[in-house]
Design a protein around this motif. Structure first.
Motif, PDB file in Angstrom:
ATOM      1  N   ASN A 138      -0.302   7.938   6.193  1.00 50.93           N
ATOM      2  CA  ASN A 138      -1.362   8.770   6.771  1.00 50.93           C
ATOM      3  C   ASN A 138      -2.125   9.549   5.705  1.00 50.93           C
ATOM      4  OD1 ASN A 138      -1.572   8.389   9.570  1.00 50.93           O
ATOM      5  ND2 ASN A 138       0.326   9.518   9.933  1.00 50.93           N
ATOM      6  N   LEU A 139      -1.392  10.162   4.764  1.00 49.52           N
ATOM      7  CA  LEU A 139      -2.057  10.964   3.732  1.00 49.52           C
ATOM      8  C   LEU A 139      -3.026  10.105   2.928  1.00 49.52           C
ATOM      9  CD1 LEU A 139       0.864  13.230   2.455  1.00 49.52           C
ATOM     10  CD2 LEU A 139      -0.986  13.820   4.043  1.00 49.52           C
ATOM     11  N   LEU A 140      -2.623   8.861   2.655  1.00 47.86           N
ATOM     12  CA  LEU A 140      -3.464   7.972   1.851  1.00 47.86           C
ATOM     13  C   LEU A 140      -4.826   7.720   2.493  1.00 47.86           C
ATOM     14  CD1 LEU A 140      -0.849   5.372   0.597  1.00 47.86           C
ATOM     15  CD2 LEU A 140      -2.331   6.769  -0.845  1.00 47.86           C
ATOM     16  N   VAL A 141      -4.871   7.631   3.814  1.00 44.63           N
ATOM     17  CA  VAL A 141      -6.151   7.326   4.472  1.00 44.63           C
ATOM     18  C   VAL A 141      -6.857   8.585   4.975  1.00 44.63           C
ATOM     19  CG1 VAL A 141      -5.405   4.999   5.112  1.00 44.63           C
ATOM     20  CG2 VAL A 141      -5.068   6.871   6.733  1.00 44.63           C
ATOM     21  N   GLY A 142      -6.371   9.753   4.532  1.00 41.55           N
ATOM     22  CA  GLY A 142      -7.058  10.994   4.876  1.00 41.55           C
ATOM     23  C   GLY A 142      -6.686  11.557   6.241  1.00 41.55           C
ATOM     24  N   VAL A 158     -10.654   2.143   6.427  1.00 40.18           N
ATOM     25  CA  VAL A 158      -9.642   2.105   5.370  1.00 40.18           C
ATOM     26  C   VAL A 158      -8.261   2.176   6.019  1.00 40.18           C
ATOM     27  CG1 VAL A 158     -11.012   3.062   3.467  1.00 40.18           C
ATOM     28  CG2 VAL A 158      -9.749   4.586   4.964  1.00 40.18           C
ATOM     29  N   ILE A 159      -7.306   1.471   5.398  1.00 39.80           N
ATOM     30  CA  ILE A 159      -5.929   1.457   5.904  1.00 39.80           C
ATOM     31  C   ILE A 159      -4.970   1.694   4.746  1.00 39.80           C
ATOM     32  CG2 ILE A 159      -6.458  -0.151   7.792  1.00 39.80           C
ATOM     33  CD1 ILE A 159      -5.016  -2.344   6.025  1.00 39.80           C
ATOM     34  N   ALA A 160      -3.715   1.947   5.074  1.00 38.22           N
ATOM     35  CA  ALA A 160      -2.658   1.971   4.065  1.00 38.22           C
ATOM     36  C   ALA A 160      -1.397   1.408   4.701  1.00 38.22           C
ATOM     37  CB  ALA A 160      -2.411   3.395   3.570  1.00 38.22           C
ATOM     38  N   LEU A 161      -0.620   0.686   3.889  1.00 40.07           N
ATOM     39  CA  LEU A 161       0.643   0.105   4.340  1.00 40.07           C
ATOM     40  C   LEU A 161       1.760   0.699   3.500  1.00 40.07           C
ATOM     41  CD1 LEU A 161      -0.712  -3.546   4.374  1.00 40.07           C
ATOM     42  CD2 LEU A 161       0.009  -2.296   6.428  1.00 40.07           C
ATOM     43  N   MET A 164       0.692  -2.569  -1.210  1.00 39.06           N
ATOM     44  CA  MET A 164       1.183  -1.470  -0.371  1.00 39.06           C
ATOM     45  C   MET A 164       1.101  -0.161  -1.144  1.00 39.06           C
ATOM     46  SD  MET A 164       4.450  -3.279   1.449  1.00 39.06           S
ATOM     47  CE  MET A 164       4.745  -1.788   2.417  1.00 39.06           C
ATOM     48  N   TRP A 165       1.361   0.957  -0.427  1.00 40.24           N
ATOM     49  CA  TRP A 165       1.419   2.312  -0.992  1.00 40.24           C
ATOM     50  C   TRP A 165       0.101   2.740  -1.625  1.00 40.24           C
ATOM     51  CZ3 TRP A 165       5.822   4.728   0.468  1.00 40.24           C
ATOM     52  CH2 TRP A 165       6.921   3.914   0.784  1.00 40.24           C
ATOM     53  N   ARG A 166      -1.015   2.207  -1.130  1.00 39.63           N
ATOM     54  CA  ARG A 166      -2.323   2.652  -1.610  1.00 39.63           C
ATOM     55  C   ARG A 166      -3.348   2.419  -0.508  1.00 39.63           C
ATOM     56  NH1 ARG A 166      -5.852  -1.470  -4.773  1.00 39.63           N
ATOM     57  NH2 ARG A 166      -7.204  -0.308  -3.362  1.00 39.63           N
ATOM     58  N   MET A 167      -4.526   3.002  -0.664  1.00 33.81           N
ATOM     59  CA  MET A 167      -5.528   2.775   0.376  1.00 33.81           C
ATOM     60  C   MET A 167      -6.255   1.468   0.135  1.00 33.81           C
ATOM     61  SD  MET A 167      -8.131   5.895  -0.568  1.00 33.81           S
ATOM     62  CE  MET A 167      -8.940   5.911   0.993  1.00 33.81           C
ATOM     63  N   LEU A 168      -6.605   0.817   1.239  1.00 38.84           N
ATOM     64  CA  LEU A 168      -7.291  -0.468   1.174  1.00 38.84           C
ATOM     65  C   LEU A 168      -8.536  -0.378   2.034  1.00 38.84           C
ATOM     66  CD1 LEU A 168      -4.258  -2.802   1.929  1.00 38.84           C
ATOM     67  CD2 LEU A 168      -5.364  -2.530  -0.301  1.00 38.84           C
ATOM     68  N   ASP A 183     -11.078   3.088  -6.877  1.00 38.75           N
ATOM     69  CA  ASP A 183      -9.787   3.461  -7.476  1.00 38.75           C
ATOM     70  C   ASP A 183      -8.718   2.444  -7.138  1.00 38.75           C
ATOM     71  OD1 ASP A 183     -10.896   5.678  -8.422  1.00 38.75           O
ATOM     72  OD2 ASP A 183      -9.816   7.097  -7.153  1.00 38.75           O
ATOM     73  N   SER A 184      -8.976   1.185  -7.408  1.00 34.49           N
ATOM     74  CA  SER A 184      -8.049   0.176  -6.905  1.00 34.49           C
ATOM     75  C   SER A 184      -6.680   0.258  -7.589  1.00 34.49           C
ATOM     76  CB  SER A 184      -8.641  -1.213  -7.046  1.00 34.49           C
ATOM     77  OG  SER A 184      -8.912  -1.437  -8.406  1.00 34.49           O
TER      78      SER A 184
END
Lengths: 232, 324
Positions: free
Chosen positions: B41-45, B69-72, B88-92, B170-171
């Protein structure tokens, strides 16, 4: 006063307010519950009252175990006798036997009674709710006559319809939602015990007095939940 | 909106659970791995408690109906976005029409999909978590099925485009992934009834390995290993249980109670898993082994406080990055 504290993991504490199920312990539990409800400590997340215990869940970042214990002890010291604990009486209409109560005959035979006598004894008892647990709104009800006590089924049923009334040992209760279960089933109530749309989602609460009243199958089907509607 | 194109083993809407209703017998529910859920959740704001999808072992196929945007985060179930391995563990950043699929479960059992705006199902008793047995909460009170259209909360166009830009620029920015071990050592405190167990059981619980039985689910993991027994058989009076309570029924095989546990129970509790180690248990698959190691209450609370401090730092870092 034999009160003891012990941890239930790193985010809860259990307060034991007695060693056996009796009226005195029950009153203490209800007083403490009322107090926690009306003046919740800022570190408290929620609490779960049971037969002889109250578990208080807390945020360890707001207070560690020793602080929580200290504050609860302080709270308990002021748990005055004067705090009134009034009991509501809730009437539960039940249509006994038939497809709603497939084990009514078994309970009768087990106790050397007729089905009629089991119903008369079940409806003449004075009951109270010890605690809510097992399933949403499921009441553990004490006070049933030992004349209609019956053991649990050897193999539990996989599906018991919601609102079914059962007996297990010396206890009687009502299944609020469809679950598997091993109780002997004697009838069904048209009342919903679990009401997720309400602020208080359980019809019954610990401390309530309960009266069972027999209704006919016709009355069962005609039952209206609206308290303003006329019920048979 | 998300569209489910293919059935899965079990995919449910979860948040941090239902709080305040356990006294009415209403189970807490919520994410089995709350840490992964919060970070996604934090990753996608989103706020930490926004609803995500908890995807278990065999994932669905999910089509995105809008750009977002999603995050897994959590277990690695070999996620792919339009056929390409999805980190995973980053925003996409995902585009309308993209499809997310899953393959072999590699490490862990549950993957959390967070999406900007959160999964927007109605709250029931203050939570969006799915309570399957009662058929309430989440998406129609059940696991998602092929054809379901899952609503997503709205965020402003401006905010969305800045999040999408961030994801594309910021990939290489990601959070340190949690290491879910093949055979984890789970820290556990002595339970409320620890002293009622016989001498052998009190030793063996911390010395020997246990395997997760196939009869395990969100309610609890049944473990197989050394037989555990009380010194003197006793009927206990039912009392509250908690996330991570380790109770031992008469058959001697311990059960670790998890997110969908009942509120109360009458079996003796030999232990209580430290809250910081709950994700390690929840991510185990049936058949995997684990060991228990004793931890004191003070230590367990200290570790929890440290974890919460590190989450606060992550939040601050993300905020700083987004203000730049």
């Amino acid at each position: 006063m034999n009160t003891s504290f012990s941890p239930l993991g790193d985010q809860a504490i259990v307060i034991e307010l007695g060693t056996e199920i009796n009226e005195e312990t029950e009153k203490k539990i209800r007083r403490l519950s009322t107090l926690l409800e009306s003046r919740p400590p800022e570190w408290m997340i929620e609490f779960i009252p049971a037969f002889i215990t109250v578990a208080v869940f807390y945020d360890p970042c707001a207070a560690t175990y020793s602080k929580v214990q200290e504050e609860l002890a302080e709270l308990l010291a002021h748990l005055g006798e004067e705090l009134a604990v009034e009991s509501r009486t809730v009437e539960i209409p039940v249509c006994y036997g038939g497809e709603f109560g497939p084990d009514l005959e078994f309970v009768a035979q087990h106790n050397g009674l007729t089905a009629r006598e089991v119903i008369d004894i079940h409806t003449s008892g004075s009951y109270s709710v010890h605690m809510i647990g097992f399933a949403p709104g499921f009441p553990f009800i004490g006070g049933m006559s030992e004349k209609i006590a019956a053991p649990r089924r050897d193999s539990p049923r996989l599906r018991i319809p919601e609102r079914t009334v059962g007996i297990a040992g010396m206890q009687t209760g009502v299944y609020p939602i469809e679950t598997p279960g091993g109780w002997q089933l004697i009838g069904r109530t048209p009342l919903r015990l679990f009401r997720p749309e309400n602020d208080i989602p359980s019809l019954l609460q610990a401390g309530d007095k309960v009266v069972f009243r027999e209704i006919s199958e016709t009355d069962y089907h005609a039952w209206k939940e609206d308290p303003n509607a006329e019920n048979p | 909106m998300l569209k489910i194109l293919k059935n899965s083993l079990q995919t449910t809407v979860q948040d941090l659970g239902r709080s305040g209703f356990q006294k009415y017998g209403v189970i807490a529910s919520g994410a089995m791995d709350p840490y992964a859920h919060r970070l996604a959740n934090l990753l996608v704001g989103n706020k930490e408690q926004a609803a995500t999808l908890e995807i278990t072992l065999v994932g669905p196929a999910i089509e995105f109906i809008e750009d977002t945007v999603i995050a897994l985060c959590g277990g690695d179930l070999s996620p792919k976005l339009d056929g390409q391995a999805a980190p995973m563990w980053r925003m996409l950043s995902v585009k309308k029409g993209n499809t997310l699929t899953f393959g072999e479960p590699r490490v862990g059992a549950r993957c959390y999909l967070a999406i900007a705006g959160g999964i927007d199902v109605p709250e029931v008793m203050g939570s969006r978590s799915t309570y399957m047995r009662a058929g309430i909460g989440g998406f129609q009170g059940r696991s998602l099925e092929k054809g379901d259209e899952v609503p997503v909360g709205q965020i402003s166009r401006q905010r969305l485009s800045s999040l999408m830009q961030e994801a594309e620029n910021d990939s290489d920015w990601l959070l340190p992934p949690v290491r879910y071990f093949e055979e984890p050592v789970i820290r556990m405190m002595a339970g409320r009834q620890f002293d009622l167990f016989d001498g052998a059981s009190k030793k063996r619980i911390f010395q020997e390995a246990f395997a997760v039985s196939s009869n395990s689910d969100r309610m609890g993991y049944r473990l197989e290993g050394p037989h555990l027994a009380l010194e003197n058989p006793a009927e206990l009076i039912s009392e509250a249980v908690a996330f991570g309570s380790v109770q031992v029924p008469v058959d001697g095989n311990p059960i670790v109670l998890l997110a969908d546990r009942q509120t109360t129970g009458g079996y003796p509790k030999i232990g209580q898993v430290a809250s910081v180690d709950l994700p390690l248990i929840s991510q185990l698959k049936p058949g995997q082994q684990l060991r228990f190691k004793e931890i004191s209450l003070a230590d367990a609370q200290q570790r929890w406080i440290e974890q919460e401090q590190s989450i606060r730092q992550i939040k601050a870092a993300i905020k700083l990055k987004r203000e730049e």
